[in-house]
Structure formats: structure tokens, C-alpha cells
Design an enzyme around this catalytic site. Structure first.
Site, PDB file in Angstrom:
ATOM      1  N   GLY A  10       3.280  -3.539   0.824  1.00  0.00           N
ATOM      2  CA  GLY A  10       2.148  -2.977   0.335  1.00  0.00           C
ATOM      3  C   GLY A  10       1.123  -2.509   1.368  1.00  0.00           C
ATOM      4  O   GLY A  10       0.641  -3.527   2.085  1.00  0.00           O
ATOM      5  N   GLY A  12      -1.799  -0.744   1.158  1.00  0.00           N
ATOM      6  CA  GLY A  12      -3.104  -0.508   0.625  1.00  0.00           C
ATOM      7  C   GLY A  12      -3.923  -1.188   1.749  1.00  0.00           C
ATOM      8  O   GLY A  12      -3.632  -1.916   2.798  1.00  0.00           O
ATOM      9  N   GLY A  15      -3.367  -5.205   1.659  1.00  0.00           N
ATOM     10  CA  GLY A  15      -2.255  -5.392   2.542  1.00  0.00           C
ATOM     11  C   GLY A  15      -2.174  -5.114   4.046  1.00  0.00           C
ATOM     12  O   GLY A  15      -1.739  -6.028   5.012  1.00  0.00           O
ATOM     13  N   ARG A  34       5.194   3.026   1.090  1.00  0.00           N
ATOM     14  CA  ARG A  34       5.865   3.782   0.158  1.00  0.00           C
ATOM     15  C   ARG A  34       6.247   5.140   0.887  1.00  0.00           C
ATOM     16  O   ARG A  34       7.189   5.610   0.926  1.00  0.00           O
ATOM     17  CB  ARG A  34       5.348   3.827  -1.196  1.00  0.00           C
ATOM     18  CG  ARG A  34       5.665   2.630  -1.797  1.00  0.00           C
ATOM     19  CD  ARG A  34       6.739   3.095  -3.044  1.00  0.00           C
ATOM     20  NE  ARG A  34       6.963   2.034  -3.824  1.00  0.00           N
ATOM     21  CZ  ARG A  34       8.327   1.397  -3.904  1.00  0.00           C
ATOM     22  NH1 ARG A  34       9.252   1.874  -3.427  1.00  0.00           N
ATOM     23  NH2 ARG A  34       8.417   0.358  -4.859  1.00  0.00           N
ATOM     24  N   GLY A 138     -10.027 -15.744  -2.302  1.00  0.00           N
ATOM     25  CA  GLY A 138     -11.270 -16.021  -1.868  1.00  0.00           C
ATOM     26  C   GLY A 138     -12.098 -14.848  -1.666  1.00  0.00           C
ATOM     27  O   GLY A 138     -11.611 -13.746  -2.178  1.00  0.00           O
ATOM     28  N   LYS A 193     -12.567 -13.024 -11.975  1.00  0.00           N
ATOM     29  CA  LYS A 193     -13.627 -12.573 -11.313  1.00  0.00           C
ATOM     30  C   LYS A 193     -13.527 -10.853 -11.121  1.00  0.00           C
ATOM     31  O   LYS A 193     -14.614 -10.361 -11.233  1.00  0.00           O
ATOM     32  CB  LYS A 193     -13.785 -13.119 -10.033  1.00  0.00           C
ATOM     33  CG  LYS A 193     -12.495 -12.601  -8.919  1.00  0.00           C
ATOM     34  CD  LYS A 193     -12.791 -11.532  -7.809  1.00  0.00           C
ATOM     35  CE  LYS A 193     -11.545 -11.091  -7.451  1.00  0.00           C
ATOM     36  NZ  LYS A 193     -11.621 -10.349  -6.274  1.00  0.00           N
ATOM     37  N   THR A 250     -17.413 -10.413  -5.043  1.00  0.00           N
ATOM     38  CA  THR A 250     -16.881  -9.252  -5.710  1.00  0.00           C
ATOM     39  C   THR A 250     -17.778  -8.815  -6.751  1.00  0.00           C
ATOM     40  O   THR A 250     -17.871  -7.481  -6.827  1.00  0.00           O
ATOM     41  CB  THR A 250     -15.772  -9.650  -6.534  1.00  0.00           C
ATOM     42  OG1 THR A 250     -14.582 -10.299  -5.550  1.00  0.00           O
ATOM     43  CG2 THR A 250     -15.006  -8.443  -7.254  1.00  0.00           C
ATOM     44  N   SER A 256     -16.605  -3.800  -3.215  1.00  0.00           N
ATOM     45  CA  SER A 256     -16.005  -4.146  -4.303  1.00  0.00           C
ATOM     46  C   SER A 256     -15.437  -3.187  -5.148  1.00  0.00           C
ATOM     47  O   SER A 256     -16.283  -2.501  -5.738  1.00  0.00           O
ATOM     48  CB  SER A 256     -16.629  -5.331  -5.140  1.00  0.00           C
ATOM     49  OG  SER A 256     -16.078  -5.301  -6.540  1.00  0.00           O
ATOM     50  N   ASN A 258     -13.809  -3.233  -7.954  1.00  0.00           N
ATOM     51  CA  ASN A 258     -14.189  -3.397  -9.360  1.00  0.00           C
ATOM     52  C   ASN A 258     -15.834  -3.274  -9.756  1.00  0.00           C
ATOM     53  O   ASN A 258     -16.160  -2.630 -10.947  1.00  0.00           O
ATOM     54  CB  ASN A 258     -13.717  -4.908  -9.841  1.00  0.00           C
ATOM     55  CG  ASN A 258     -12.244  -4.904  -9.978  1.00  0.00           C
ATOM     56  OD1 ASN A 258     -11.620  -4.413 -10.770  1.00  0.00           O
ATOM     57  ND2 ASN A 258     -11.860  -5.267  -8.785  1.00  0.00           N
TER      58      ASN A 258
END
Length: 333
Positions: A10, A12, A15, A34, A138, A193, A250, A256, A258
Site C-alpha cells: 500500500g 498511500g 504506507g 498498484r 497512535g 476516532k 485526528t 486529518s 476525516n
């Protein structure tokens, strides 16, 4: 810990960053991407232009599109793909895994449908015993670690020897790993989270400030711990790096995914509109539903998670979500 061979599946931002950490700690690292053009760019320029532009990657790190090449002779196999694609990817990779390699999950999610944690999916698909499976969690925002800003993390594994070996394999002057046996707590902290960060982002997008965020972080931690205890986790884990530490980072950082995703929802964009603006995966968007399913199956109340599900998947406007949370029945903390 030179001599350790690591495969990171991976390429990204996280990774790639963790591959850099492993190489900086003395491991020989092969990163699996990929897309051929991405693998070529990493190999030729020493940089991941799509996910970590401007960050120099160490010479001990090479990239390939061939999973067999990446996995050949690996002592540690790091899984860093989006949670919901893990099962399909692993099905492809399982026959290539070295028989005694430690399998380390960087993923923070719960599988849709099965409500399984990532370590459970890994065990199920590969047949690896629980002592071979670990998770890392973490306050680990990829960009900051790639820039070698000091950070700490937790490696959770039921096998102390493997945990210690993993700790040595990724310990650098800027990255400090601690070990912990509570795999359930560390994985749950990491998955939930992301959901709470979406809620924080939503209120941020609506123009609310620090009191709102602090309230969401604190109540979010309470509901994460309630679910954790119901699933056999240790309460102390949620007060540590994989619990509170990860949650604060996060929910507070513009880095972050999200939180940023939630912010756009809070400004009134639809889920589809926000998804069209990013190539990064905001894990909480998909994980919020299985987290809620898990909570309901164990009779655990998770009002914030429920609110996020309603905004993300049931079309409830963000303003309505906040009103519903604030008008819940008053009770002791």
C-alpha cells in the site's frame, strides 16, 4: 535492527511514510504500489509525488508493482490499504506470504458487513495464528512523521517477542514505538476516532469552536471506551497513545482526512460532493456503520457514532445532528 526485510503493501501517504520509518530504522524495505507509474516515480525520483510530494525517501527503500517481489523473504509484512479493500487484496496476497512473517496492520477501520476488526480479517483470510498478527496505532499523521517531526505510537501484539522485534524495526530518532498486548483496544481506538473526527469536522464546518471540539473528543472517548470494555479491551488503553493520543490528533489537525471530510459536510456539501474532491480515504465514512452495528450487537450506546451515521448515510442535515445531540436527556457524566 538491520537485517530485517520488510514489505509494505500500500503506497498511500501512511504506507509510504511508514516504509520510510522502517528504512530509517535500518530495515531493507520494498513498497508495493498498484500503479506502475507510481512505483516507477518512487524508484526513479526517491519521492512519492501523489501522496507525499517534497519528501525525500531513503535509498534503502525500493518500490515494485509485483507483490511476489515485495513479499519475497520478508520478515515483516505491513498492510496499509483502505480497510474495506483489505479482504480482497489479502485474498490475492495470502499465497505469497512468507510462512512465519509477522503481519502488521496500519489500518484503522471495521469491516462493513462482518463488523470484524482488521486483525480478525487478516487471521481469517491468511490463516495466521493470533501471535503473528499485530496492529500499529497512535497519533500518527503521515505528513508530520514523513517530515521527521517527533511522534510516538503503539504496537499491539499478543506475542511479546514479536512486539519487541517490531518495536526495534521501526524505532528512529523521530518515531518512538511502545508495545501493548491489548490488540482489541488499540484497533478500536483507531477505528472509532475516525468517526469522532468526522463529528468534530462537521461542527468545525458549521463554525463552532474549541469548547464544542473538546466536548466531542471527551464524550467520543467515553463511548469508545464503553464499546472497548464490552469487547474485552483494557480501559487503560483508551487513556494512552492509541486512545486519547490518536483521538486528539485526528480531531484537531487540518491534516486529518476525516476531520477535513467532516468540515466539508458541515459546510453543507453532500457526501458525494465531498468524495469527489479527494483521492484520500476517510476511513470513518465507511467504518461508522459497522462501528454502530458492533455497538448495537453488544448493547452499547454510542450517540456520536449514531449521529455521524445519520449525517453520512441517512441524509440528516448537520444542523439537525447537533440539535439532536444537544437535546438528549440530561444525566450524570
Amino acid at each position: 535492527m538491520s537485517g530485517t526485510r520488510a514489505a509494505v503493501l500500500g503506497a498511500g501517504s501512511w504506507g509510504t511514510t511508514f516504509a520510510k520509518v522502517l528504512a530509517d530504522a535500518g530495515c531493507a524495505v520494498t513498497l508495493h504500489a498498484r500503479r506502475p507509474e507510481l512505483a516507477a516515480a518512487i524508484t526513479e525520483t526517491g519521492e512519492n509525488p501523489d501522496y507525499l510530494p517534497g519528501v525525500r525517501l531513503p535509498g534503502a527503500l525500493s518500490a515494485t508493482t509485483d507483490a511476489g517481489v515485495a513479499l519475497d523473504g520478508a520478515d515483516v509484512v505491513v498492510l496499509a490499504v483502505p480497510s474495506q479493500s483489505l479482504r480482497a487484496n489479502l485474498g490475492e496476497w495470502a499465497p505469497l506470504l512468507p510462512p512465519d512473517a509477522t503481519l502488521l496492520s496500519l489500518m484503522k477501520g471495521i469491516e462493513l458487513g462482518s463488523t470484524k476488526r482488521m486483525s480478525e480479517v487478516i487471521g481469517e483470510v491468511t490463516g495466521a495464528g493470533p501471535e503473528r498478527v499485530a496492529a500499529l496505532s497512535g497519533p500518527n499523521l503521515a505528513r508530520e512523521i514523513a517530515e521527521e517531526q517527533p511522534a510516538a505510537t503503539v504496537i499491539a501484539c499478543p506475542d511479546d517477542d514479536r512486539a519487541t522485534a517490531l518495536q526495534a524495526a521501526c524505532h528512529t530518532p523521530y518515531f518512538r514505538p511502545y508495545t501493548n498486548r491489548d490488540l482489541v483496544g488499540c484497533e478500536l481506538g483507531g477505528a472509532v476516532k475516525n468517526v469522532i473526527a468526522l463529528a468534530c469536522g462537521i461542527t468545525e464546518g458549521m463554525g463552532f469552536g474549541d469548547n464544542t471540539r473538546a466536548s466531542l473528543i471527551t464524550r467520543g472517548l467515553a463511548e469508545t471506551a464503553r464499546l472497548g470494555l464490552a469487547l474485552g479491551a483494557e480501559l487503560t488503553t483508551f487513556a494512552g497513545l492509541a486512545g486519547l493520543g490518536d483521538l486528539v490528533a485526528t480531531c484537531s489537525s487540518p491534516l486529518s482526512r476525516n476531520r477535513t471530510f467532516g468540515e466539508k459536510l458541515g459546510r453543507g456539501l453532500s457526501l458525494e460532493e465531498v468524495q469527489a474532491t479527494t483521492r484520500q480515504t476517510a476511513e470513518g465514512v465507511k467504518s461508522c456503520r459497522p462501528v454502530l452495528d458492533l455497538a448495537r450487537a453488544h448493547g452499547v450506546e454510542m450517540p456520536l457514532t449514531e449521529a455521524v451515521v445519520r449525517v453520512c448515510h441517512e441524509g440528516v442535515p448537520a444542523a439537525q445532528m447537533v440539535k439532536e445531540i444537544m437535546s438528549r436527556e440530561a444525566k450524570p457524566e
